[in-house]
Every structure is written in structure tokens, then in C-alpha cells.
Design a protein around this motif. Structure first.
Motif, PDB file in Angstrom:
ATOM      1  N   VAL B 129      -9.558  15.631  22.124  1.00 53.74           N
ATOM      2  CA  VAL B 129     -10.784  14.479  21.216  1.00 53.74           C
ATOM      3  C   VAL B 129     -10.527  12.663  21.919  1.00 53.74           C
ATOM      4  N   VAL B 130      -9.604  12.281  22.360  1.00 54.47           N
ATOM      5  CA  VAL B 130      -9.314  10.984  22.658  1.00 54.47           C
ATOM      6  C   VAL B 130     -10.491  11.387  24.077  1.00 54.47           C
ATOM      7  N   ILE B 131     -10.561  12.516  25.019  1.00 55.01           N
ATOM      8  CA  ILE B 131     -11.260  12.855  26.522  1.00 55.01           C
ATOM      9  C   ILE B 131     -12.501  12.403  26.038  1.00 55.01           C
ATOM     10  N   GLY B 132     -13.057  13.229  25.521  1.00 57.68           N
ATOM     11  CA  GLY B 132     -14.451  13.349  24.129  1.00 57.68           C
ATOM     12  C   GLY B 132     -15.114  11.640  23.817  1.00 57.68           C
ATOM     13  N   TYR B 133     -14.243  11.198  23.321  1.00 53.75           N
ATOM     14  CA  TYR B 133     -14.533   9.225  23.019  1.00 53.75           C
ATOM     15  C   TYR B 133     -14.644   8.915  24.200  1.00 53.75           C
ATOM     16  N   ASN B 134     -13.616   9.169  25.120  1.00 46.74           N
ATOM     17  CA  ASN B 134     -13.799   7.851  26.014  1.00 46.74           C
ATOM     18  C   ASN B 134     -14.671   8.217  26.813  1.00 46.74           C
ATOM     19  N   PHE B 135     -15.259   9.698  27.162  1.00 46.54           N
ATOM     20  CA  PHE B 135     -16.232   9.776  28.321  1.00 46.54           C
ATOM     21  C   PHE B 135     -17.806   9.597  27.122  1.00 46.54           C
ATOM     22  N   SER B 136     -18.164   8.887  26.086  1.00 41.83           N
ATOM     23  CA  SER B 136     -19.043   8.719  25.916  1.00 41.83           C
ATOM     24  C   SER B 136     -18.995   6.991  25.533  1.00 41.83           C
ATOM     25  N   MET B 137     -17.679   6.302  26.123  1.00 39.14           N
ATOM     26  CA  MET B 137     -18.421   4.749  26.497  1.00 39.14           C
ATOM     27  C   MET B 137     -18.509   5.184  27.328  1.00 39.14           C
ATOM     28  N   LEU B 138     -18.120   6.005  28.734  1.00 39.10           N
ATOM     29  CA  LEU B 138     -17.807   5.554  30.462  1.00 39.10           C
ATOM     30  C   LEU B 138     -18.959   6.065  30.567  1.00 39.10           C
ATOM     31  N   GLN B 169     -25.899  17.712  30.893  1.00 40.65           N
ATOM     32  CA  GLN B 169     -25.073  19.315  31.122  1.00 40.65           C
ATOM     33  C   GLN B 169     -24.236  18.928  32.385  1.00 40.65           C
ATOM     34  N   VAL B 170     -24.477  18.591  33.439  1.00 39.83           N
ATOM     35  CA  VAL B 170     -24.056  17.928  34.624  1.00 39.83           C
ATOM     36  C   VAL B 170     -22.343  17.392  33.694  1.00 39.83           C
ATOM     37  N   LYS B 239     -15.027  29.085  25.414  1.00 41.20           N
ATOM     38  CA  LYS B 239     -14.204  28.584  24.123  1.00 41.20           C
ATOM     39  C   LYS B 239     -14.819  26.836  24.469  1.00 41.20           C
ATOM     40  N   ILE B 240     -15.570  26.676  25.279  1.00 36.00           N
ATOM     41  CA  ILE B 240     -16.051  24.652  25.217  1.00 36.00           C
ATOM     42  C   ILE B 240     -16.536  24.434  23.649  1.00 36.00           C
ATOM     43  N   PHE B 241     -15.324  23.796  23.416  1.00 35.13           N
ATOM     44  CA  PHE B 241     -16.181  23.064  22.395  1.00 35.13           C
ATOM     45  C   PHE B 241     -16.412  21.891  21.728  1.00 35.13           C
ATOM     46  N   ASP B 242     -15.014  20.776  22.020  1.00 39.74           N
ATOM     47  CA  ASP B 242     -14.227  19.566  21.968  1.00 39.74           C
ATOM     48  C   ASP B 242     -15.823  18.682  22.493  1.00 39.74           C
ATOM     49  N   LEU B 243     -14.927  19.356  24.129  1.00 39.62           N
ATOM     50  CA  LEU B 243     -16.620  17.885  24.943  1.00 39.62           C
ATOM     51  C   LEU B 243     -17.613  17.089  24.941  1.00 39.62           C
ATOM     52  N   PRO B 244     -18.188  19.282  24.295  1.00 40.19           N
ATOM     53  CA  PRO B 244     -19.853  18.905  24.578  1.00 40.19           C
ATOM     54  C   PRO B 244     -20.289  18.043  23.166  1.00 40.19           C
ATOM     55  N   MET B 245     -19.186  18.657  22.065  1.00 38.57           N
ATOM     56  CA  MET B 245     -19.643  18.564  19.951  1.00 38.57           C
ATOM     57  C   MET B 245     -19.088  17.149  20.251  1.00 38.57           C
ATOM     58  N   LEU B 246     -18.253  16.323  21.118  1.00 29.52           N
ATOM     59  CA  LEU B 246     -17.606  15.365  20.626  1.00 29.52           C
ATOM     60  C   LEU B 246     -19.188  14.102  21.807  1.00 29.52           C
ATOM     61  N   LEU B 247     -19.195  14.126  22.763  1.00 24.27           N
ATOM     62  CA  LEU B 247     -20.220  13.646  23.242  1.00 24.27           C
ATOM     63  C   LEU B 247     -21.674  13.798  23.812  1.00 24.27           C
ATOM     64  N   THR B 248     -22.294  14.893  23.107  1.00 24.86           N
ATOM     65  CA  THR B 248     -23.687  14.765  22.865  1.00 24.86           C
ATOM     66  C   THR B 248     -24.149  15.587  21.436  1.00 24.86           C
ATOM     67  N   THR B 256     -27.033  21.013  25.687  1.00 27.69           N
ATOM     68  CA  THR B 256     -25.207  21.094  25.962  1.00 27.69           C
ATOM     69  C   THR B 256     -24.854  22.167  24.392  1.00 27.69           C
ATOM     70  N   GLU B 257     -25.774  22.801  23.732  1.00 29.62           N
ATOM     71  CA  GLU B 257     -25.365  23.396  22.630  1.00 29.62           C
ATOM     72  C   GLU B 257     -24.551  24.878  23.556  1.00 29.62           C
ATOM     73  N   THR B 258     -23.033  24.772  23.359  1.00 27.71           N
ATOM     74  CA  THR B 258     -22.562  26.280  24.000  1.00 27.71           C
ATOM     75  C   THR B 258     -22.293  26.818  22.888  1.00 27.71           C
ATOM     76  N   LEU B 259     -21.457  28.070  22.811  1.00 26.78           N
ATOM     77  CA  LEU B 259     -21.404  29.314  22.049  1.00 26.78           C
ATOM     78  C   LEU B 259     -20.695  28.567  20.865  1.00 26.78           C
TER      79      LEU B 259
END
Lengths: 397, 319, 308
Positions: B129-138, B169-170, B239-248, B256-259
Motif C-alpha cells: 500500500v505504501v509503495i502504491g502511494y509512493n509510486f503515484s507521486m514518483l 501498463q508498463v 493475484k496482483i491487486f494493490d499496486l494497480p488499484m492504488l496507482l491508477t 490496468t484493470e487486473t482480474l
């Protein structure tokens, strides 16, 4: 909505976004409050009609409204006041630059008030790129703003049989306008939410923004703002339909309070809410210098604490916007309907499909959802919405 | 407890037939108690026509296989499946490649190794979750990442990581690679460190080049470790969920809508619980192909290892 | 030869330093953000250097460590919606749940791994079939799990006449975390236990030790470092888990990932500063633990897939 399954009874009161009410009511998680209200006689009189309607679902009172979060247009007054710019603008477009009446005029403003870093903009040297406009365009946001534009075309989104009207010329026009305006926006705005949009405006990167009303206070006093004292609030623009100017803001979020079905003390919860959201406490919350509720009652204008916090100009404007606010499709399953709109608008914003195609696809998805939920039930709920005047006298029913 | 009972219990436990089952019973019990019932419930719910807005599930009408039929015809679902597999495939491939490269450079001791190892493992220890927020700034187009890329390339880089279909997506894949390469690296370093020195030395004595040693000695020995790294990461990446959810939030569009996001939206945002259940079951069927492939691979590698077992044990006792 | 070796040394440091920078860049950004005030989180242009570009502040740390919730004066908040700074609750809840779940999973899994290694418990295929548990995406069972957990109390009341809750409790989440991490524990421990020569056990048994004593005195000490490694891995997985916690708790139990996700404010959207501060604070202990057992980490992570 987890409470619909869990039924823990841990909650007495739900605080949610306004548009959650229809689903919550249908799921039976929250209870109608009419009985209590008959005794409590809460004062809703001075809440503008369409906002008041948002407290009801299928004619029953379910929630208390606390936060007038209707959209607002904020402009850079300092740029508009540049005398040579005013002159040039007037010469080009034939009207004095200021708060625009129509979406078209906002676009004219945006097309004029922008420039590149280092450019001499009518007497001032831009120390960074200046963009003409900002509006939410990202997933989960863009469609909310679209609804205000569409409503200003004075058309309902659905007819009495729940047949979508959005694929008509009005829907296509609203989409096209939004696509056209992105020319003057930062390209990355398709990925931005509030944490990017607010500081972008406050740090002086753009000329105008349609956003939540808190943008004005944010631009005024947030840490790091560069536009303090330079921002003017405007009533959201509209569309001229049949010679008449129709302006519509939208209520893209905003919070309300509902009483849980599984509450052990529903009545106490009710009385608490009536007190809590009533003019006395509610106004204090809105006036709280750190508070986040936004004003919506006309009486807020007379409250010196609120006036002191927000400034008269903003207050007048936001209350005007409150009077013309439309809800976010207050029907069961609205988030499913609106998600289809969202995805297709995104495709159109990115130029991957035409506005016509986007609206056609959305309409198809809406029909499917309606059939899945149950058309008659939805028709009944929609009738309540239209008859209560939540979309004013919009046509198409 | 009286002494006699205790002794009898002790003796009962001593019997191999009992002792071997003692740990199995609680584990199997837990799995059955916790997962079997929800699984059966999922099956049942998938046959209903239940939305959260339509009463309680016990009262929902029966809908037969209609949810499955809908799911099979749902383009959004199919797209999210393909997308998830592409994301997971790319991310895992990159993670194993990079992890392997880094592992080859670090498995022997040298000055500074400890520092590198410490730093390399940090990303997987940060809460996603922290990584998601962090990357959304970066990732803002004028933000830190593009600034650095611009500095390195000497050009004005404006990749729209959050707002352009392909770039987003990248970005999701890269964020996943950033977070989970540490794991593949760790597994592979561990494998390389554990390699028996004798075959390598023997090859060197026979005059093999560095490349030959790697290609014909180390790599074959390491294959099982590579397989486990692949399997572990693939299981998690699907199972990827947190990262795309928080980023985009799955955007722009559905890029980036994963399963997991698709299922999440259908269940918790649209309240279409039955539909989501049916879709997840279809997905499980699909996943089982991956599951069986992984199991087959693992078994093959383990079997090869176990064929070596006696020799290995003999070596142990010699030490 | 030596020159080539020196060249390789340089090459190695160049590549590894490059990756170090890639790894550290977001981490540094997180730490930097944790010292920034609201206006500096996302800004044009980017604020890189403390004191030069922005005035570093401890506000975020003061906010997250403030004990006792809201301040009346508003001194420690930027706006009223920021009141829910119950980081201590998140730390305690996450700490308790994750620690207990990881330890329990470790003990159960290690014991089973021993049984599998020595007695082929569960048959040849057991380790493989149990992997399927881990492959199940949590979202698939989230809602049925919610239904199950909320109806279990009724079952217990009817059958055993006891009141137990599962939804929104420590043990509810602990049980689930044990099950979802067991497959990895079994796989990793199987590798370590397989490597322990049986002769030692035979010796102990001959000297009259019971099976349990043998396990406790001979086997487990020999695989202690392996257990530490496994524990760290399982701990990380549970520590990061978001979806199940989000679905199965509220409002009594609050784990860190769920808490972090709640750090949103009505005006600023995401509260990057406090989030970064929490991220920094809660990552440190895990990194330190990893550092302490690093020697074992780099040896024990091959899941037994290596010929020794």
C-alpha cells in the motif's frame, strides 16, 4: 456494504458518499427515518431542493445531508485583470473576460489564458508553463464532471422506461466539449486525482479549474500555495438551450449520514443525527477552520463564522452552485451504470473511440444493467427522482 | 493428568502410525474448516441471482448457470484475464532475469556484498500500500522519475506513466518488478550459494571456460531453483491487486484493470456478488491450468533431486 | 588473469550500484516525503533537497505518533478529517495478528514438514496439492469468507452453545493467515529438514528419547536458522496482506495496510506525508530483522531445490 452481509450491529450510523444511498436502502442496511422525522421535525427548509432530494430514496427519508460538495469553477483573477490581456481578449471573442456563462466561453478563456515558460504574457513573464484549464479526467472521476455538463443540456439521462437518453445529441455534445477542453490541460491529467490536481492549481500552473468547492480554500491557504488572494470563484458554466441559459453543477461526492438497520438504538441515532447535522452544530462544523464540510444552506451566508472562513465572494458562488446541483444518478446500481460511462468516456478522452461510439456503448451497457436489476423496480425509483425535481425540469421523461 | 494416562498418551504418540499424522490433522482440519466451506458457498452463490442490494443471500432466487453464461460473454472479464496473464508473465520473466543476473554477481563473497544484499532486499519488506502511494507521486509526468530519466538521457522526458494506456501498463509491471525482484534474487542467490563446489571445480580442472562452467554445470544444477522462483512469483503475481488499484484505479480506461480488480469491482462496487462468484470460479478453472503446469514442473525437478537423495545423504554422513 | 578479475570487480560494482540506485530511489523518496509538509508532497517543480527546496518538518511524525487521537487545538492536524491517527492501534493489531499467525504457521508447518520428510505423511503429492491453497486469489473467497465468518457464531451457538465471533476479530484473521501461509512454510521447512541427517535422530532415539524430544532437542535446533528465514518470509507476506483484512475486519480490528489506505483527507486526497512516515517507521524493524538473519537468508531460500 459489507454490513449488508455481516450484520454485526457494530454501527449505529453510516457516514458515506451521497450516491451510496440507493444501494444501501435497497440492501436494507439503512432504515427510513420518516417516522422519527414526523416527531423530530428537522429543519430542511433552507436546503436547496435538489440537495434535499438526495436525502430521500423512493420518497422516503433515509439520510441527513451535511456537506455541499457541488462543483465550482475557480479562475485566476490576477491574470484576468491584466489590462492588455482584457483588451486583446475582448477584441478576439467579443466579451469582457470574467466568469464564463457557458462551457463554450470557458473554453474560449482557456484557449486564451495559457502560455509557455519564459513567454511574455501581456506584460508578465511566465516563470513556468501556464495551462488554460483543469478538470478531473481520470478513471473514477471524469464521469462525475460529465454529469454536470450533460444536465446543463437540460436532458434527463433516462426516459420513463429507463431507456438511456445519453446517446442522443446532448450526450455526444457534452462528451465532445470535454474532449475539446483537454487541449488546454496538462497531458498527464488523465491520471490525476485530487492530490495532483489541487497543488497543480495552487502552485500557479493553470488558469482555471472545475473542482470540489474546497479548491478555493485550498488555493487560498494551503501550505505552499502561490495563488493566495488571486483566485475568483465562479458559478459553473452552462449551456444555452432554446434561448435560455441553463447552468448545472454536480454533486460528485459529499457525505451524508444514515442510520443502520442493525443499530441497537436507531432512535437515539436519529436524534443524534438531527442535532449533529442541524443548523446549529452543522454550521459550526462548516465554520471550523480545519473542517472539511462545505457550505450549502443559504443561512450559511448569514453566519459570520462561515463568512469569515470562506469569504463572501466564494460563499455567494458556492451557494448559487448548491441551488443548481444535480445528483449522481440516484438509482440502485448507480456505480455500475456510472462505471460503464466512466470506461467509455475514458476511451473517448484518449481518442480511442468517437464520442458517439462512447455514448452508444454506454447506453447499451445501461440497458443491460437495468434488465439485470429489474426494470420495473428501477422505473419506479426513477419516477420518484424525476418527479421530485432532482434534475429540475429536464426533458425526456 | 494422572500419570498413567500421560504415559499411555506418550506411548500412543510414540507409535509411528500416530505420530506421523499428528501434524497433518490440525493442518488439514484448518484448511477444511476455513476454506472448504467458503468454497462450497462460492459454488452455491454462483448459481443464485444475488446482488447485495437484493436481500440476504439465503433469500436470493436461483439462477442456474446464467451467471456463467454471462461471464463467458463478458469482454471486460476476458480482457482482464488476458491482461493479468500478460502482466504476470512479463513481470515474472523480468524478475527472474534480473534476479538471476544480480544473484550471479553477488553469490560469492567480495567487499561490500553485505551492503548490497541488505539494500536489495528492502523493497519486498515495504507494505505494498505504501509503495502504491509512493509510486503515484514518483510517476507524475513532470515528477521525480521522469526528471531523473531526463537528466540521464539529456532530453525532456515526459512519459505519462499514470495517464497513457501503454505507459500505465508498463508502470504497473515495473512497480511489481521493483517490489518483487528481491524475492527471486534471494531465492537464486540462495540456490547459487548452496551449489556443491565439486562439479564446478572438476570442470575448471578440465579446462572449461567460465561460460562453459556456467552453461553446462551451474545452470543445470540450478534449474530446479529457477523453477521454484518462477512458480512462487507466478502464483503471487496472478493475484496482483494493490499496486494497480492504488496507482491508477485500473485506468486509464481499463488499461490496468487486473482480474482481482475486476472481481473486486463486481463484488463490492457493483454488488453483483453472484456474478463475481461465477466469474471467479471460471477464473479458477483457468488458473488450474497454471497450477497443474507448475505442479508438474515442480514434481519433475523434485523427482530428479530425489533420485540423487541417497548420494546426498551419503555425503552428509561423510562430513 | 588478475587484470580480468579486476575488470570483473569493477563491472560487478557498476551493475550492483546501478541496481542499488534503482532500489533506493523510491525508498529515498518515501523517506524524503515523510519530512515534507503538504504543499511539498506533489509539486511543480519537484522538491528534491531538504533546506534548499523545502523546509523539512517533523509534522508527519508528530502526527502519527501522537497518542490519544485528536488534538483540540488542531495544532497537529491540517484539517478536521485527519483525526483518525490511530497508528498505535494499527501497529498493535498488525503486530499481534501477524506475529501469532506467522509463529503458529511456522510451528504447524514445520511439524508437518518433518512428518512429510520422514514418514511421507499425506502421500507423495501432498506438498504439491497444498500449494493450490496459495494459488487461490483472496478476492475469490473474500465474500463467501465474510458470509461464513458472520454465520459461524450462529452455528457455534446452536451446536455448542458458546458465543464466538470470527468477523472482525484477531483470531478470525489469524486463522486465515495461518492457512494461507502454510504452503510456503511446508515447502521451505521441508527443504531444511530434508537436509538434516537421520543418523542424528536415530542416535537420539536409541538413547531413549521420545519422538517429541528428538524433534525438540535434535531436529528443530538444527533447522533453527531455516525457521528464522521462513518466519521472516511468512511475516512479510502477512504484514503486507490487504484484501482479506479489508474485507474481514472493521471497525474493531485494524491492520496497518488497511489503516494506511484510510489515510485520505477530504481536501488533499491522499495524505502522502503521514503515509510515508508510517511506511518508513514500520519498514525499519523488518529490514533490521532481515539484516540480522542475512547470513541464513542467502543460504536458506532455495526451497530445497538444490542438489547438495
Amino acid at each position: 456494504m459489507a454490513e449488508a452481509v455481516a450484520k454485526t450491529g457494530e454501527y449505529d450510523i453510516f457516514n458515506h458518499q451521497m450516491y451510496m444511498l440507493p444501494d444501501a436502502a435497497e440492501a436494507g442496511v439503512v432504515i427510513p427515518l420518516d417516522e422519527y422525522a414526523a416527531r423530530g421535525k428537522p429543519s430542511f427548509d433552507d436546503i436547496p431542493k435538489t440537495l434535499r432530494n438526495e436525502m430521500y430514496y423512493t420518497g422516503k427519508l433515509y439520510s441527513f445531508f451535511t456537506d455541499g460538495d457541488q462543483t465550482i469553477l475557480a479562475l485566476r483573477q490576477d491574470l484576468i485583470e491584466l489590462a492588455p490581456a482584457r483588451k486583446a481578449f475582448k477584441a478576439k471573442f467579443g466579451w469582457e473576460p470574467g466568469c464564463p456563462d457557458t462551457w463554450k466561453r470557458w473554453e474560449e478563456l482557456a484557449s486564451f489564458f495559457n502560455g509557455k515558460k519564459g513567454q511574455n504574457f501581456y506584460g508578465i513573464t511566465l516563470d513556468k508553463d501556464l495551462y488554460g484549464a483543469q478538470e478531473y479526467r481520470s478513471r473514477e472521476f471524469g464521469y462525475r464532471w460529465w454529469q454536470g455538463r450533460y444536465a446543463s443540456k437540460n436532458k434527463l439521462m433516462l426516459d420513463r422506461n429507463m431507456k438511456p437518453l445519453i446517446s442522443g445529441p446532448e450526450g455526444i455534445e457534452a462528451t465532445r466539449e470535454m474532449v475539446a477542453l483537454t487541449t488546454y490541460m496538462p497531458k498527464d491529467i488523465f491520471g490525476w486525482g485530487t492530490p495532483q490536481n489541487y497543488p497543480f492549481f495552487a502552485q500557479g500552473n493553470s488558469f482555471s479549474i472545475v473542482a470540489f468547492p474546497s479548491i478555493v480554500g485550498y488555493a487560498q491557504k494551503a501550505q505552499g500555495t502561490l495563488v493566495s488572494g488571486k483566485v475568483r470563484s465562479c458559478v459553473v458554466p452552462g449551456t444555452i438551450v432554446g434561448g435560455k441559459l441553463i447552468r448545472r453543477s454536480v454533486q460528485p461526492a459529499g457525505t451524508n449520514y444514515m442510520v443502520s438497520r442493525y443499530s441497537k438504538h436507531p432512535e437515539a441515532a436519529y436524534w443524534f443525527l438531527q442535532w449533529f447535522t442541524g443548523p446549529e452544530v452543522g454550521n459550526r462544523a462548516i465554520a471550523d477552520p480545519d473542517g472539511f464540510w462545505d457550505p450549502f444552506r443559504p443561512s450559511h451566508l448569514r453566519d459570520p463564522r462561515i463568512a469569515a472562513k470562506y469569504g463572501e465572494q466564494f460563499l455567494h458562488v458556492t451557494l448559487e452552485n448548491a441551488k443548481i446541483a444535480v445528483p449522481m444518478l440516484p438509482l440502485q446500481g448507480n456505480r455500475e451504470y456510472l462505471d460503464a460511462l466512466d470506461v467509455n468516456l475514458q476511451e473517448a478522452f484518449h481518442g480511442r473511440i468517437t464520442p458517439e461510439e462512447a455514448m452508444k456503448r454506454t447506453a447499451r451497457a445501461w440497458d443491460k444493467t437495468t434488465d439485470d436489476i429489474g426494470r420495473t423496480r428501477q422505473m419506479e425509483a426513477w419516477r420518484h427522482v424525476v418527479e421530485a425535481g432532482s434534475y429540475f425540469d429536464a426533458e425526456g421523461y | 493428568m494422572p500419570k498413567g494416562t500421560e504415559r499411555r498418551l506418550g506411548r500412543w504418540l510414540e507409535r509411528e502410525s500416530v505420530f506421523r499424522l499428528v501434524p497433518l490433522v490440525p493442518v488439514q482440519g484448518l484448511i477444511l474448516a476455513l476454506l472448504a466451506v467458503p468454497f462450497v458457498l462460492t459454488l452455491y452463490i454462483s448459481l443464485l441471482r444475488w446482488r447485495l442490494t437484493r436481500g440476504f443471500w439465503t433469500a436470493a432466487p436461483f439462477g442456474g448457470l446464467s451467471n456463467f453464461a454471462d461471464a463467458l460473454g463478458d469482454e471486460a472479464l476476458l480482457n482482464s484475464i488476458v491482461r493479468t496473464f500478460v502482466f504476470a508473465g512479463t513481470a515474472v520473466a523480468l524478475e527472474v532475469l534480473i534476479g538471476f543476473g544480480l544473484a550471479l554477481l553477488t553469490y560469492r563473497s567480495f567487499r561490500g556484498r553485505r551492503v548490497y544484499l541488505t539494500i536489495f532486499l528492502v523493497p519486498m519488506m515495504i507494505i505494498p500500500v505504501v509503495i502504491g502511494y509512493n509510486f503515484s507521486m514518483l510517476l507524475i509526468d513532470t515528477g521525480p522519475l521522469n526528471s531523473v530519466l531526463g537528466l540521464l538521457s539529456g532530453q525532456d522526458i515526459r512519459i505519462r506513466w499514470l495517464s497513457e494506456y501503454r505507459a500505465a501498463q508498463v508502470a504497473v509491471v515495473l512497480a511489481d518488478v521493483w517490489q518483487w525482484t528481491p524475492l527471486t534474487f534471494l531465492i537464486l542467490v540462495s540456490g547459487l550459494t548452496g551449489l556443491p563446489p565439486d562439479p564446478v571445480r572438476a570442470a575448471q580442472v578440465m579446462g572449461a571456460t567460465r561460460w562453459q562452467v556456467f552453461r553446462y554445470v551451474q545452470l543445470p544444477l540450478l534449474k530446479p531453483v529457477i523453477v521454484i522462483a518462477l512458480v512462487v512469483r507466478t502464483m503471487e503475481a496472478l493475484k496482483i491487486f494493490d499496486l494497480p488499484m492504488l496507482l491508477t484505479q485500473g485506468g486509464p480506461g481499463n488499461a490496468t484493470e487486473t482480474l482481482s480488480i475486476f472481481l473486486w469491482r463486481n463484488a463490492w462496487v457493483f454488488n453483483k456478488v453472484s456474478y463475481a462468484a461465477a466469474a471467479s470460479l471460471l477464473v479458477l478453472v483457468l488458473f488450474s491450468a497454471v497450477i497443474f503446469a507448475s505442479i508438474w514442473l515442480l514434481r519433475r525437478e523434485r523427482a530428479a533431486l530425489e533420485a540423487d537423495g541417497p548420494r546426498r545423504r551419503a555425503e552428509w554422513s561423510r562430513r | 588473469m588478475t587484470r580480468r578479475r579486476a575488470a570483473f570487480g569493477v563491472f560487478r560494482h557498476v551493475v550492483l550500484s546501478a541496481w542499488t540506485l534503482i532500489v533506493l530511489f523510491p525508498v529515498a523518496w518515501m523517506v524524503l516525503t515523510s519530512f515534507k509538509d503538504a504543499g511539498d508532497w506533489v509539486s511543480w517543480p519537484t522538491r528534491w533537497f531538504p533546506f534548499l527546496d523545502f523546509e523539512p518538518t517533523l509534522l508527519n511524525y508528530r502526527q502519527i505518533f501522537y497518542i490519544g487521537g485528536t488534538t483540540a487545538s488542531g495544532e497537529l492536524r491540517r484539517e478536521a478529517s485527519e483525526q483518525a491517527y490511530a497508528i498505535w492501534k494499527g501497529v498493535v493489531d498488525s503486530g499481534v495478528i501477524v506475529t501469532i499467525a506467522s509463529l503458529a504457521s511456522l510451528v504447524l508447518g514445520a511439524a508437518l514438514a518433518y512428518a512429510i520428510s520422514r514418514f511421507r505423511t499425506g502421500g507423495r503429492n501432498y506438498p504439491y496439492t497444498i500449494l493450490t491453497v496459495r494459488m487461490l486469489p483472496p478476492i475469490v473467497i473474500a465474500i463467501p469468507m465474510l458470509i461464513y465468518y458472520t454465520s459461524l457464531p450462529e452455528f457455534f451457538r446452536a451446536v455448542f452453545n458458546v458465543r464466538v465471533a470470527f468477523f472482525d476479530t484477531y483470531h478470525g484473521l489469524i486463522l486465515l493467515y495461518i492457512v494461507t501461509t502454510l504452503p510456503y512454510v511446508i515447502w521451505m521447512m521441508l527443504a531444511f529438514i530434508d537436509a538434516v541427517p537421520r543418523e542424528l535422530e536415530h542416535a537420539a532415539r536409541l538413547m531413549g528419547a521420545t519422538r517429541l524430544t528428538t524433534l525438540r532437542v535434535v531436529v528443530f535446533p538444527l533447522v533453527a536458522s531455516g525457521m528464522a528465514v521462513t518466519l521472516l518470509f511468512v511475516f512479510i507476506l502477512n504484514w503486507s496482506e490487504f484484501l482479506l483484512a479489508l474485507t474481514l475486519t472493521q471497525p474493531n480490528v485494524l491492520t496497518l495496510p488497511v489503516l494506511l489506505n484510510k489515510f485520505q483527507s477530504a481536501v488533499e486526497g491522499r495524505l502522502y506525508g503521514p503515509q510515508a512516515a508510517i511506511g518508513t517507521v514500520v519498514t525499519l524493524p523488518v529490514v533490521v530483522f532481515g539484516l540480522l538473519i542475512q547470513k541464513h537468508l542467502v543460504k536458506g531460500f532455495s526451497f530445497g531445490m538444490i542438489r547438495r
